[in-house]
Design a protein around this motif. Structure first.
Motif, PDB file in Angstrom:
ATOM      1  N   ASP A  80       0.822  -1.212   0.000  1.00 33.15           N
ATOM      2  CA  ASP A  80       0.000   0.000   0.000  1.00 33.15           C
ATOM      3  C   ASP A  80       0.859   1.266   0.000  1.00 33.15           C
ATOM      4  OD1 ASP A  80       0.766  -0.578   2.671  1.00 33.15           O
ATOM      5  OD2 ASP A  80      -0.865   0.648   3.453  1.00 33.15           O
ATOM      6  N   VAL A  81       2.016   1.220   0.642  1.00 29.24           N
ATOM      7  CA  VAL A  81       2.929   2.362   0.637  1.00 29.24           C
ATOM      8  C   VAL A  81       3.491   2.560  -0.770  1.00 29.24           C
ATOM      9  CG1 VAL A  81       5.089   3.298   1.568  1.00 29.24           C
ATOM     10  CG2 VAL A  81       3.503   2.063   3.074  1.00 29.24           C
ATOM     11  N   ILE A  82       3.898   1.487  -1.395  1.00 29.09           N
ATOM     12  CA  ILE A  82       4.425   1.565  -2.760  1.00 29.09           C
ATOM     13  C   ILE A  82       3.358   2.089  -3.716  1.00 29.09           C
ATOM     14  CG2 ILE A  82       5.390   0.233  -4.682  1.00 29.09           C
ATOM     15  CD1 ILE A  82       6.561  -1.689  -2.535  1.00 29.09           C
ATOM     16  N   ARG A  83       2.142   1.606  -3.581  1.00 26.37           N
ATOM     17  CA  ARG A  83       1.039   2.059  -4.438  1.00 26.37           C
ATOM     18  C   ARG A  83       0.802   3.558  -4.270  1.00 26.37           C
ATOM     19  NH1 ARG A  83      -2.445  -1.677  -6.713  1.00 26.37           N
ATOM     20  NH2 ARG A  83      -4.146  -0.158  -6.576  1.00 26.37           N
ATOM     21  N   ASP A  84       0.836   4.025  -3.019  1.00 25.95           N
ATOM     22  CA  ASP A  84       0.639   5.454  -2.772  1.00 25.95           C
ATOM     23  C   ASP A  84       1.723   6.282  -3.454  1.00 25.95           C
ATOM     24  OD1 ASP A  84      -1.594   4.905  -1.247  1.00 25.95           O
ATOM     25  OD2 ASP A  84      -0.603   5.249   0.689  1.00 25.95           O
ATOM     26  N   CYS A  85       2.968   5.813  -3.372  1.00 25.75           N
ATOM     27  CA  CYS A  85       4.079   6.542  -3.992  1.00 25.75           C
ATOM     28  C   CYS A  85       3.966   6.528  -5.518  1.00 25.75           C
ATOM     29  CB  CYS A  85       5.408   5.958  -3.533  1.00 25.75           C
ATOM     30  SG  CYS A  85       5.765   6.237  -1.778  1.00 25.75           S
ATOM     31  N   LEU A  86       3.558   5.395  -6.072  1.00 26.36           N
ATOM     32  CA  LEU A  86       3.350   5.321  -7.518  1.00 26.36           C
ATOM     33  C   LEU A  86       2.279   6.316  -7.960  1.00 26.36           C
ATOM     34  CD1 LEU A  86       3.495   1.442  -7.930  1.00 26.36           C
ATOM     35  CD2 LEU A  86       4.947   3.048  -9.192  1.00 26.36           C
ATOM     36  N   SER A  87       1.177   6.364  -7.243  1.00 28.68           N
ATOM     37  CA  SER A  87       0.096   7.292  -7.582  1.00 28.68           C
ATOM     38  C   SER A  87       0.562   8.737  -7.487  1.00 28.68           C
ATOM     39  CB  SER A  87      -1.104   7.069  -6.660  1.00 28.68           C
ATOM     40  OG  SER A  87      -1.692   5.814  -6.888  1.00 28.68           O
ATOM     41  N   GLU A  88       1.300   9.046  -6.415  1.00 28.59           N
ATOM     42  CA  GLU A  88       1.797  10.406  -6.206  1.00 28.59           C
ATOM     43  C   GLU A  88       2.667  10.867  -7.378  1.00 28.59           C
ATOM     44  OE1 GLU A  88       4.977  12.588  -3.226  1.00 28.59           O
ATOM     45  OE2 GLU A  88       3.724  11.005  -2.392  1.00 28.59           O
ATOM     46  N   ALA A  89       3.404   9.919  -7.955  1.00 32.00           N
ATOM     47  CA  ALA A  89       4.319  10.260  -9.052  1.00 32.00           C
ATOM     48  C   ALA A  89       3.684  10.114 -10.430  1.00 32.00           C
ATOM     49  CB  ALA A  89       5.567   9.383  -8.954  1.00 32.00           C
ATOM     50  N   GLY A  90       2.382   9.827 -10.472  1.00 32.70           N
ATOM     51  CA  GLY A  90       1.677   9.781 -11.745  1.00 32.70           C
ATOM     52  C   GLY A  90       1.674   8.441 -12.443  1.00 32.70           C
ATOM     53  N   PHE A  91       2.032   7.377 -11.724  1.00 33.59           N
ATOM     54  CA  PHE A  91       2.040   6.034 -12.304  1.00 33.59           C
ATOM     55  C   PHE A  91       0.791   5.255 -11.905  1.00 33.59           C
ATOM     56  CE2 PHE A  91       6.592   7.030 -12.122  1.00 33.59           C
ATOM     57  CZ  PHE A  91       6.971   6.707 -13.413  1.00 33.59           C
ATOM     58  N   ASP A  92       0.474   4.240 -12.684  1.00 31.97           N
ATOM     59  CA  ASP A  92      -0.588   3.309 -12.348  1.00 31.97           C
ATOM     60  C   ASP A  92      -0.153   2.525 -11.113  1.00 31.97           C
ATOM     61  OD1 ASP A  92      -2.391   1.224 -12.125  1.00 31.97           O
ATOM     62  OD2 ASP A  92      -2.257   0.614 -14.225  1.00 31.97           O
ATOM     63  N   PRO A  93      -0.874   2.614 -10.007  1.00 30.07           N
ATOM     64  CA  PRO A  93      -0.465   1.905  -8.796  1.00 30.07           C
ATOM     65  C   PRO A  93      -0.470   0.392  -8.946  1.00 30.07           C
ATOM     66  CG  PRO A  93      -2.638   2.860  -8.513  1.00 30.07           C
ATOM     67  CD  PRO A  93      -2.099   3.401  -9.794  1.00 30.07           C
ATOM     68  N   ASP A  94      -1.174  -0.112  -9.937  1.00 31.54           N
ATOM     69  CA  ASP A  94      -1.201  -1.560 -10.147  1.00 31.54           C
ATOM     70  C   ASP A  94       0.146  -2.111 -10.593  1.00 31.54           C
ATOM     71  OD1 ASP A  94      -3.828  -1.764  -9.365  1.00 31.54           O
ATOM     72  OD2 ASP A  94      -4.629  -1.604 -11.399  1.00 31.54           O
ATOM     73  N   ILE A  95       1.071  -1.224 -10.977  1.00 32.33           N
ATOM     74  CA  ILE A  95       2.429  -1.665 -11.304  1.00 32.33           C
ATOM     75  C   ILE A  95       3.022  -2.438 -10.134  1.00 32.33           C
ATOM     76  CG2 ILE A  95       4.803  -0.832 -11.669  1.00 32.33           C
ATOM     77  CD1 ILE A  95       3.617   1.439 -13.340  1.00 32.33           C
ATOM     78  N   ALA A  96       2.655  -2.045  -8.923  1.00 34.22           N
ATOM     79  CA  ALA A  96       3.239  -2.656  -7.721  1.00 34.22           C
ATOM     80  C   ALA A  96       3.000  -4.158  -7.669  1.00 34.22           C
ATOM     81  CB  ALA A  96       2.673  -1.993  -6.465  1.00 34.22           C
ATOM     82  N   ALA A  97       1.858  -4.600  -8.168  1.00 36.17           N
ATOM     83  CA  ALA A  97       1.495  -6.016  -8.058  1.00 36.17           C
ATOM     84  C   ALA A  97       2.415  -6.919  -8.866  1.00 36.17           C
ATOM     85  CB  ALA A  97       0.049  -6.216  -8.495  1.00 36.17           C
ATOM     86  N   SER A  98       2.899  -6.438  -9.995  1.00 36.11           N
ATOM     87  CA  SER A  98       3.729  -7.274 -10.862  1.00 36.11           C
ATOM     88  C   SER A  98       5.202  -6.871 -10.859  1.00 36.11           C
ATOM     89  CB  SER A  98       3.209  -7.203 -12.299  1.00 36.11           C
ATOM     90  OG  SER A  98       3.279  -5.867 -12.781  1.00 36.11           O
ATOM     91  N   ALA A  99       5.540  -5.818 -10.135  1.00 36.97           N
ATOM     92  CA  ALA A  99       6.892  -5.256 -10.214  1.00 36.97           C
ATOM     93  C   ALA A  99       7.959  -6.243  -9.795  1.00 36.97           C
ATOM     94  CB  ALA A  99       6.986  -3.987  -9.366  1.00 36.97           C
TER      95      ALA A  99
END
Length: 197
Positions: free
Chosen positions: A129-148
């Motif tokens: 959830d922390v990674i997803r929040d950071c991805l969203s803040e930087a303009g990325f799709d937070p779902d990237i976190a699931a497969s990263a």
């Protein structure tokens, strides 16, 4: 056009204290950047670095004093004893690699958001959830976190090997051609070098 390979370690307070200055320098000189999270302990083992717990108490004490001084000079908040340090940096490092490959956001902002999470916001960057929040803040799709993690492990290990080959021995390090600039306190040297290109 100059290119910067930015070797970073998310658990490094000195990497955090570089802020977004490297990005500003790169933009000023029209330089491109590749963000290369790497395994600092592997680089230490190969290049003779000493992990923090194994350093003499005087070195450990000085490190804390220096971090406080740098943070004050740069007007950046820092927790010298963060609640989630050390933690597993691999999921967040993998997210940087995956986001860089995917595009659509700002990798510099993502990297700094993750660093800030550790050193100022008391958040655990091993948590999705922390990674997803950071991805969203930087303009990325937070779902990237699931497969990263699955998609980026090879690159993470390759970055570590490339760091050693490039002469990197610590973080943060900025490599331009054969020139290595180590530490947030060498960003002015990086700036001057790019101005000469």
């Amino acid at each position: 056009m100059a290119h910067i390979d930015y070797y970073l370690f998310l658990l490094s307070p000195f990497t955090y204290l570089s802020g977004m200055e490297m990005e500003e320098i790169a933009a000023r000189h029209g330089a491109t950047v590749t963000y290369k999270p790497f395994i600092l302990m592997d680089v230490f083992a190969e290049t003779g670095g000493t992990p923090l717990p194994q350093r003499h108490p005087s070195r450990q004490k000085y490190r804390l004093q220096e971090l406080a001084r740098i943070a004050k000079m740069r007007k950046m908040p820092i927790n010298l004893h963060p609640a989630h340090w050390p933690t597993n940096p691999v999921p967040a490092s993998a997210a940087i690699i995956a986001a860089q490959n995917a595009g659509g956001g700002d990798v510099g902002k993502l990297t700094f958001a993750l660093l800030r999470s550790v050193w100022a916001d008391e958040r655990n960057i091993a948590e999705e959830d922390v990674i997803r929040d950071c991805l969203s803040e930087a303009g990325f799709d937070p779902d990237i976190a699931a497969s990263a993690l699955f998609s980026s492990t090879d690159t993470y290990e390759r970055n570590t090997k490339e760091a050693i080959e490039a002469g990197v021995f610590g973080a943060p390090s900025y490599v331009v051609g054969d020139e290595v600039f180590f530490g947030q306190d060498r960003l002015a040297y990086l700036d001057a070098h790019l101005a000469e290109q």
